[in-house]
Structure formats: C-alpha cells, structure tokens
Design a protein around this motif. Sequence first.
Motif, PDB file in Angstrom:
ATOM      1  N   PRO A  34       0.807  -1.226   0.000  1.00 32.21           N
ATOM      2  CA  PRO A  34       0.000   0.000   0.000  1.00 32.21           C
ATOM      3  C   PRO A  34       0.842   1.279   0.000  1.00 32.21           C
ATOM      4  CG  PRO A  34      -0.016  -0.975   2.162  1.00 32.21           C
ATOM      5  CD  PRO A  34       0.715  -1.932   1.273  1.00 32.21           C
ATOM      6  N   ASP A  35       2.110   1.189   0.463  1.00 31.92           N
ATOM      7  CA  ASP A  35       2.977   2.365   0.504  1.00 31.92           C
ATOM      8  C   ASP A  35       3.603   2.593  -0.870  1.00 31.92           C
ATOM      9  OD1 ASP A  35       2.432   2.524   3.207  1.00 31.92           O
ATOM     10  OD2 ASP A  35       4.135   1.237   3.719  1.00 31.92           O
ATOM     11  N   ARG A  36       4.298   3.726  -0.995  1.00 38.74           N
ATOM     12  CA  ARG A  36       4.989   4.005  -2.252  1.00 38.74           C
ATOM     13  C   ARG A  36       6.141   3.038  -2.441  1.00 38.74           C
ATOM     14  NH1 ARG A  36       5.137  10.304  -3.875  1.00 38.74           N
ATOM     15  NH2 ARG A  36       2.950  10.715  -3.518  1.00 38.74           N
ATOM     16  N   LEU A  37       6.306   2.596  -3.668  1.00 39.04           N
ATOM     17  CA  LEU A  37       7.306   1.602  -4.003  1.00 39.04           C
ATOM     18  C   LEU A  37       8.652   2.266  -4.273  1.00 39.04           C
ATOM     19  CD1 LEU A  37       7.345  -1.467  -4.543  1.00 39.04           C
ATOM     20  CD2 LEU A  37       6.908  -0.956  -6.925  1.00 39.04           C
ATOM     21  N   GLU A  38       9.738   1.633  -3.805  1.00 34.84           N
ATOM     22  CA  GLU A  38      11.099   2.072  -4.099  1.00 34.84           C
ATOM     23  C   GLU A  38      11.886   0.862  -4.567  1.00 34.84           C
ATOM     24  OE1 GLU A  38      13.215   4.074  -1.059  1.00 34.84           O
ATOM     25  OE2 GLU A  38      11.841   5.768  -0.983  1.00 34.84           O
ATOM     26  N   LEU A  39      12.489   0.963  -5.752  1.00 33.45           N
ATOM     27  CA  LEU A  39      13.271  -0.134  -6.313  1.00 33.45           C
ATOM     28  C   LEU A  39      14.623   0.372  -6.775  1.00 33.45           C
ATOM     29  CD1 LEU A  39      10.582  -1.887  -8.546  1.00 33.45           C
ATOM     30  CD2 LEU A  39      11.414  -2.642  -6.339  1.00 33.45           C
ATOM     31  N   LEU A  40      15.629  -0.495  -6.696  1.00 34.76           N
ATOM     32  CA  LEU A  40      16.956  -0.183  -7.206  1.00 34.76           C
ATOM     33  C   LEU A  40      17.019  -0.698  -8.641  1.00 34.76           C
ATOM     34  CD1 LEU A  40      19.631   1.036  -6.193  1.00 34.76           C
ATOM     35  CD2 LEU A  40      20.398  -1.293  -5.753  1.00 34.76           C
ATOM     36  N   LYS A  41      17.096   0.227  -9.601  1.00 32.18           N
ATOM     37  CA  LYS A  41      17.093  -0.132 -11.018  1.00 32.18           C
ATOM     38  C   LYS A  41      18.179   0.646 -11.759  1.00 32.18           C
ATOM     39  CE  LYS A  41      13.226  -1.173 -13.078  1.00 32.18           C
ATOM     40  NZ  LYS A  41      13.260  -2.627 -13.108  1.00 32.18           N
ATOM     41  N   TYR A  42      18.455   0.239 -12.983  1.00 32.80           N
ATOM     42  CA  TYR A  42      19.509   0.851 -13.788  1.00 32.80           C
ATOM     43  C   TYR A  42      19.007   2.118 -14.473  1.00 32.80           C
ATOM     44  CZ  TYR A  42      23.231   1.311 -17.211  1.00 32.80           C
ATOM     45  OH  TYR A  42      24.265   1.786 -17.984  1.00 32.80           O
ATOM     46  N   ASP A  43      19.774   3.186 -14.327  1.00 34.25           N
ATOM     47  CA  ASP A  43      19.493   4.445 -15.020  1.00 34.25           C
ATOM     48  C   ASP A  43      20.538   4.604 -16.121  1.00 34.25           C
ATOM     49  OD1 ASP A  43      19.087   7.059 -15.889  1.00 34.25           O
ATOM     50  OD2 ASP A  43      18.696   7.811 -13.874  1.00 34.25           O
ATOM     51  N   PRO A  44      20.146   4.475 -17.404  1.00 38.36           N
ATOM     52  CA  PRO A  44      21.123   4.517 -18.493  1.00 38.36           C
ATOM     53  C   PRO A  44      21.756   5.891 -18.706  1.00 38.36           C
ATOM     54  CG  PRO A  44      18.909   4.410 -19.371  1.00 38.36           C
ATOM     55  CD  PRO A  44      18.790   4.232 -17.887  1.00 38.36           C
ATOM     56  N   ILE A  45      21.166   6.941 -18.174  1.00 40.86           N
ATOM     57  CA  ILE A  45      21.727   8.280 -18.357  1.00 40.86           C
ATOM     58  C   ILE A  45      22.960   8.461 -17.473  1.00 40.86           C
ATOM     59  CG2 ILE A  45      21.249  10.754 -18.180  1.00 40.86           C
ATOM     60  CD1 ILE A  45      18.317  10.033 -18.860  1.00 40.86           C
ATOM     61  N   VAL A  46      22.903   7.989 -16.227  1.00 40.27           N
ATOM     62  CA  VAL A  46      24.067   8.079 -15.340  1.00 40.27           C
ATOM     63  C   VAL A  46      24.891   6.791 -15.356  1.00 40.27           C
ATOM     64  CG1 VAL A  46      23.120   9.837 -13.814  1.00 40.27           C
ATOM     65  CG2 VAL A  46      22.692   7.443 -13.324  1.00 40.27           C
ATOM     66  N   LYS A  47      24.405   5.773 -16.056  1.00 40.54           N
ATOM     67  CA  LYS A  47      25.093   4.487 -16.260  1.00 40.54           C
ATOM     68  C   LYS A  47      25.421   3.767 -14.954  1.00 40.54           C
ATOM     69  CE  LYS A  47      26.944   5.970 -20.612  1.00 40.54           C
ATOM     70  NZ  LYS A  47      28.105   6.422 -21.365  1.00 40.54           N
ATOM     71  N   ARG A  48      24.444   3.745 -14.044  1.00 39.37           N
ATOM     72  CA  ARG A  48      24.590   2.985 -12.806  1.00 39.37           C
ATOM     73  C   ARG A  48      23.211   2.738 -12.209  1.00 39.37           C
ATOM     74  NH1 ARG A  48      24.803   6.409  -8.050  1.00 39.37           N
ATOM     75  NH2 ARG A  48      24.579   8.568  -8.685  1.00 39.37           N
ATOM     76  N   LYS A  49      23.167   1.877 -11.185  1.00 39.54           N
ATOM     77  CA  LYS A  49      21.914   1.601 -10.503  1.00 39.54           C
ATOM     78  C   LYS A  49      21.617   2.699  -9.493  1.00 39.54           C
ATOM     79  CE  LYS A  49      22.047  -3.394 -10.825  1.00 39.54           C
ATOM     80  NZ  LYS A  49      22.070  -4.654 -10.050  1.00 39.54           N
ATOM     81  N   VAL A  50      20.390   3.181  -9.515  1.00 39.31           N
ATOM     82  CA  VAL A  50      19.949   4.197  -8.566  1.00 39.31           C
ATOM     83  C   VAL A  50      18.563   3.820  -8.062  1.00 39.31           C
ATOM     84  CG1 VAL A  50      21.281   6.087  -9.596  1.00 39.31           C
ATOM     85  CG2 VAL A  50      18.951   5.658 -10.351  1.00 39.31           C
TER      86      VAL A  50
END
Length: 56
Positions: A34-50
């Motif tokens: 029910p709360d807001r979701l937070e996931l660690l995923k790859y951001d291709p613009i900064v080229k790392r997981k955020v």
Amino acid sequence: MAGKSSEIRPVITLRSTAGTGFTYTTRKNRRNTPDRLELLKYDPIVKRKVTFRETR
C-alpha cells in the motif's frame, strides 16, 4: 464495474532519484504494497543503478 482508481494492480510510474527524469512503468499489487514503491534499477543516463521511487 470498478473504476480505475480502485484497481488492485494499477499501473505506476517509477522516477529516478538521480534527477535525470528517466522513468520506468510497472504494475503493483495495492493490497500487498500500500505504501509508495522504491526499487533499485539501472538508469542509463548516469550508467549505474539508482533508487527509483513511485510517483502519482
């Protein structure tokens, strides 16, 4: 029928916390998370997981 706001598995947008504006779209189960979701995923613009947070 039930409206879009009361769906059990609504479509949500995950936005990067790195400030790049990159997003992912996914579905979540509103009963289990029910709360807001937070996931660690790859951001291709900064080229790392955020961390990506759910936006509404």
